[in-house]
Design a protein around this motif. Sequence first.
Motif, PDB file in Angstrom:
ATOM      1  N   TYR A  34     -44.861 -98.891  27.319  1.00 14.29           N
ATOM      2  CA  TYR A  34     -45.037 -97.988  28.449  1.00 14.29           C
ATOM      3  C   TYR A  34     -46.011 -98.591  29.466  1.00 14.29           C
ATOM      4  O   TYR A  34     -45.724 -98.623  30.664  1.00 14.29           O
ATOM      5  N   ILE A  81     -33.103 -94.647  31.700  1.00  6.42           N
ATOM      6  CA  ILE A  81     -33.704 -93.710  30.747  1.00  6.42           C
ATOM      7  C   ILE A  81     -32.649 -92.735  30.236  1.00  6.42           C
ATOM      8  O   ILE A  81     -32.540 -92.497  29.035  1.00  6.42           O
ATOM      9  N   LEU A 100     -39.562 -95.972  30.884  1.00  4.30           N
ATOM     10  CA  LEU A 100     -40.298 -94.755  31.210  1.00  4.30           C
ATOM     11  C   LEU A 100     -41.558 -95.101  32.006  1.00  4.30           C
ATOM     12  O   LEU A 100     -41.875 -94.438  32.997  1.00  4.30           O
TER      13      LEU A 100
END
Length: 117
Positions: A34, A81, A100
């Motif tokens: 992330y 996503i 993300l």
Amino acid sequence: MTTENRVVVGVRSAEEVFAALEGLDARCRPFTEYEQGLLEAYRWAVGARTAAPVTAAATAGPWGPCRAQMLAECQAAAVAIHTGADRTETARTADAERMLGLYMALAWLCGHHDDRP
């Protein structure tokens, strides 16, 4: 892009984007997927990378991507996503977390939300 002698990256000031980069850099390593996505988006947005992080398209602006290209890249991350959401939990990869991060950073840069990821 400059507005009234202020450098703008998407809808954010360059100072805000560099502060986001510095905040990430201060975190413990190794970075999560992330966080890698966040870093890629911010670096691309300030012109430190020439290829877009999702589509690998060449940067359109003279110092980095233009806002339209950032919006398109944000949409590409959203599609990635949603495509990944159709997979089973065991089939998800680290790429989903990276996407993300890319999406959240690009959405912030484009002004879709005010909370810096």
